[in-house]
Every structure is written in C-alpha cells, then in structure tokens.
Write a protein that holds these residues in place. Structure first.
Motif, PDB file in Angstrom:
ATOM      1  N   ARG A  52       1.217  -1.207   0.073  1.00 39.98           N
ATOM      2  CA  ARG A  52      -0.090   0.727  -0.161  1.00 39.98           C
ATOM      3  C   ARG A  52       1.166   1.482   0.449  1.00 39.98           C
ATOM      4  NH1 ARG A  52      -4.697  -1.845   4.388  1.00 39.98           N
ATOM      5  NH2 ARG A  52      -5.950  -2.014   3.076  1.00 39.98           N
ATOM      6  N   THR A  53       1.976   1.039   0.399  1.00 44.60           N
ATOM      7  CA  THR A  53       2.911   2.274   0.497  1.00 44.60           C
ATOM      8  C   THR A  53       3.924   2.849  -0.141  1.00 44.60           C
ATOM      9  OG1 THR A  53       4.433   1.372   2.586  1.00 44.60           O
ATOM     10  CG2 THR A  53       2.626   2.605   3.792  1.00 44.60           C
ATOM     11  N   THR A  54       3.592   1.384  -0.859  1.00 43.25           N
ATOM     12  CA  THR A  54       4.859   1.892  -2.672  1.00 43.25           C
ATOM     13  C   THR A  54       4.979   3.089  -3.208  1.00 43.25           C
ATOM     14  OG1 THR A  54       5.237  -0.206  -2.498  1.00 43.25           O
ATOM     15  CG2 THR A  54       6.232   0.317  -4.221  1.00 43.25           C
ATOM     16  N   PRO A  55       4.962   3.864  -3.536  1.00 41.76           N
ATOM     17  CA  PRO A  55       5.050   4.836  -4.623  1.00 41.76           C
ATOM     18  C   PRO A  55       4.783   4.233  -6.211  1.00 41.76           C
ATOM     19  CG  PRO A  55       7.131   5.713  -3.621  1.00 41.76           C
ATOM     20  CD  PRO A  55       6.068   3.914  -3.090  1.00 41.76           C
ATOM     21  N   LYS A  56       3.215   5.228  -6.405  1.00 41.70           N
ATOM     22  CA  LYS A  56       2.824   4.226  -7.907  1.00 41.70           C
ATOM     23  C   LYS A  56       3.905   4.575  -9.059  1.00 41.70           C
ATOM     24  CE  LYS A  56      -0.423   9.009  -8.501  1.00 41.70           C
ATOM     25  NZ  LYS A  56      -0.974   9.145  -8.655  1.00 41.70           N
ATOM     26  N   GLU A  57       4.226   5.366  -8.781  1.00 40.01           N
ATOM     27  CA  GLU A  57       5.134   6.553  -9.845  1.00 40.01           C
ATOM     28  C   GLU A  57       6.754   5.723 -10.155  1.00 40.01           C
ATOM     29  OE1 GLU A  57       2.964  10.168  -8.503  1.00 40.01           O
ATOM     30  OE2 GLU A  57       4.995   8.673  -6.994  1.00 40.01           O
ATOM     31  N   GLY A  58       7.230   4.888  -8.970  1.00 42.42           N
ATOM     32  CA  GLY A  58       7.859   4.221  -8.431  1.00 42.42           C
ATOM     33  C   GLY A  58       7.717   2.530  -9.361  1.00 42.42           C
ATOM     34  N   ALA A  59       6.564   2.128  -8.537  1.00 42.49           N
ATOM     35  CA  ALA A  59       6.049   0.798  -8.966  1.00 42.49           C
ATOM     36  C   ALA A  59       5.647   0.791 -11.165  1.00 42.49           C
ATOM     37  CB  ALA A  59       4.486  -0.088  -8.345  1.00 42.49           C
ATOM     38  N   ALA A  60       4.913   2.084 -11.203  1.00 39.90           N
ATOM     39  CA  ALA A  60       4.462   2.141 -12.462  1.00 39.90           C
ATOM     40  C   ALA A  60       5.864   1.976 -13.459  1.00 39.90           C
ATOM     41  CB  ALA A  60       4.081   3.113 -12.600  1.00 39.90           C
ATOM     42  N   ALA A  61       6.851   2.808 -13.102  1.00 36.86           N
ATOM     43  CA  ALA A  61       8.210   3.043 -13.955  1.00 36.86           C
ATOM     44  C   ALA A  61       9.060   1.181 -13.791  1.00 36.86           C
ATOM     45  CB  ALA A  61       9.403   4.234 -13.474  1.00 36.86           C
ATOM     46  N   ALA A  62       9.019   0.526 -12.858  1.00 36.07           N
ATOM     47  CA  ALA A  62       9.699  -1.068 -12.697  1.00 36.07           C
ATOM     48  C   ALA A  62       8.779  -2.197 -13.150  1.00 36.07           C
ATOM     49  CB  ALA A  62       9.850  -1.001 -11.120  1.00 36.07           C
TER      50      ALA A  62
END
Length: 294
Positions: free
Chosen positions: A205-215
């Motif tokens: 839940r606390t993972t930044p969405k921008e980082g997750a999407a880029a990965a």
C-alpha cells in the motif's frame, strides 16, 4: 563449470510458526548515487550479504534475515530500490529496467567498500540479482534466488505489465494490494499469521505509484537469463514456496537444473514470501548456505 553435486531440500513445517510483529525499517542510512537518494540498512560485520526486495515491497521485507544474520557474523545490507520505500527516483522517469536497478546495487556496493559479496533477491529482486550476475559476475560470491523466474517476458505478459502500470498510476497501489494479498501470502497464512499479512499489505500500500509503474514497464522488457545461469560458478541457493502461484515450483526447478551445483529448497506451506511466512525454515536453509560460502 562448477562440479558440485546439485542438492534438493524439501523443508517441512513441523510446528505452527507464531505471527511476527509488524516489522519497522529501523535506523536508516542514505547515499546519494547517480541523482537519487538511496535508503539502506547496513547491519553487522563479516561476510557481506546484499538482499534485494521484490515488487511492490521495500527493504523491510528482509528485516527478519537482516536481524538474525547480522548477529551471526555477517554484514547484511538491505536497500530500497529506486522508486520504492524511501529511495527516490528522477521525477521524469517512466521506465526502470532491471539493468538500472543492478547498476544502483553496484554503485551502492562501491560506496560501501564491498568487493565480492553474497547477493540474494526475491521475485523481481531475484531477476535483478540475475541481471547483476550477468553484468558483474566477478562481484558475486554466492547467489540466493527466491520465488523468481529466469524467462524473458511473454508478449501477453508485456501487455499485462504495461496495463498494470497505467492502472497503478491511475488508482494507486491500494486496489492491487487487496487483490493479490492472498497470492503473496497463502490464504491459510493470512488467516493464521495476521501480523505477517499486515506487514506485506502495508508494504504494498505504501509503495510510491510512480516507482511501481516505472518498474513494471522496465520489467516487461527483461531479457532471458537462462543462458547466463548456466555460467554461474559460485554457490547458489534456489528457494520457493509450495503454494507460490506467481513463480511456481516448476520455475525454481528450472533454475536448479540450469545452475551447476545449485541447491533447491522447497518450503512447505508458503506462497510467494517464504522468508516471512516460514521465517524459521527459510533462515535455517539460508544459514546452511552461508556457512558453505563462509
């Protein structure tokens, strides 16, 4: 070619492991590397062990291992990947390849004065480990590959990952986290180990969405690591949970067959997070592996 005989371990649970309390990140160190601020923990002294978290988690997923093995004569380094946890990423980044994550690990290792070290990862972290070994094999003293797979992404998989990246940017991680919790942690363990389930859910839940999407976009373009695994010349431990739906036992068996002299440990009653779901069994297998190297 490594001539050591391959080993298969099937790890059974003889007692119900009590739920662990939510795991905090602890005292954090930071390093400025290539335009990003990397958050990491560096615990203990001795043989260096670098552990790489999966998606969509952070370095706290390795806290049980960092705490135990830093007390037992190892220097354990866990870092948040760029765009995850407390590590930043360039605001203009829309895709983070596994090669970028591997370079970040190399730069952090250089900053910390590490020469050769044991390198381990789970899920996406395992694929980053394979990329690191493919690129910097001389830096690796041993490999831990947990609940991961070496194959190149399929065309369907590329489509799904890119669509998920769009969804994550639009919705955040909360809906995804709720959907996949009982695949990350087995349904039985969600019921009997609520603190572990809460920790896994909280990381997602606390993972930044921008980082997750880029990965997600970068991982969709990952290469095939099967050939490079045949060239592994250091001790290697492959671990998988029997209930893992994301990277099933067959994927672990494939890596075990490809890596000369590797050990395969199948953890009964665990899904995608055996280091948390079956902490004692996972740690015992990892301890035997580290003693072989040490």
């Amino acid at each position: 070619m490594n001539s050591r005989a391959r080993t298969l371990l099937r790890v059974h649970c003889t007692v119900l492991i009590p739920a662990i309390a939510p795991i905090s990140v602890g005292l954090m160190s930071t390093a400025e590397l290539d335009g990003i601020t990397v958050a990491y923990d560096d615990l203990g002294t001795g043989l260096p062990v670098v552990l790489v978290h999966g998606h969509p988690f952070n370095r706290s997923m390795w806290r049980p291992q960092a705490e135990r093995f830093s007390r037992e004569g190892y220097r354990v380094i866990t870092a948040d990947l760029r765009g995850y946890g407390e590590t930043t990423m360039p605001p203009e980044s829309t895709k983070t390849g596994l090669d970028v994550f591997a370079k970040d690990i190399c730069r952090l290792a250089d900053r910390l004065g590490l020469g050769r070290f044991v390198l381990g990862g789970l899920s996406m972290g395992g694929q980053i480990v394979m990329e690191f070994h493919r690129t910097y094999p001389e830096r690796v003293a041993g490999l831990l590959l947990a609940d991961t797979s070496p194959q190149q992404e399929t065309e369907e998989g590329k489509r799904v990952r890119n669509e998920m990246a769009d969804r994550v940017l639009a919705e955040g991680l909360n809906p995804y986290a709720e959907e996949v919790l009982t695949k990350m942690v087995s349904p039985e363990n969600v019921r009997t180990m609520p603190d572990v389930a809460a920790h896994v859910l909280g990381m997602m839940r606390t993972t930044p969405k921008e980082g997750a999407a880029a990965a997600l976009r970068g991982r969709a373009e990952r290469p095939d690591y099967r050939e490079s695994l045949t060239r592994v010349e250091v001790p290697a431990l492959v671990v998988v949970g029997t209930e893992d739906e994301f990277t099933p036992v067959a994927d672990a068996e494939l890596m075990h067959d490809l890596i000369p002299g590797s050990t395969l440990a199948v953890i009964e009653g665990a899904a995608h997070m055996p280091n948390l779901e079956r902490e004692a069994e996972f740690n015992d297998v990892f301890a035997r592996f580290l003693k072989e190297i040490d």
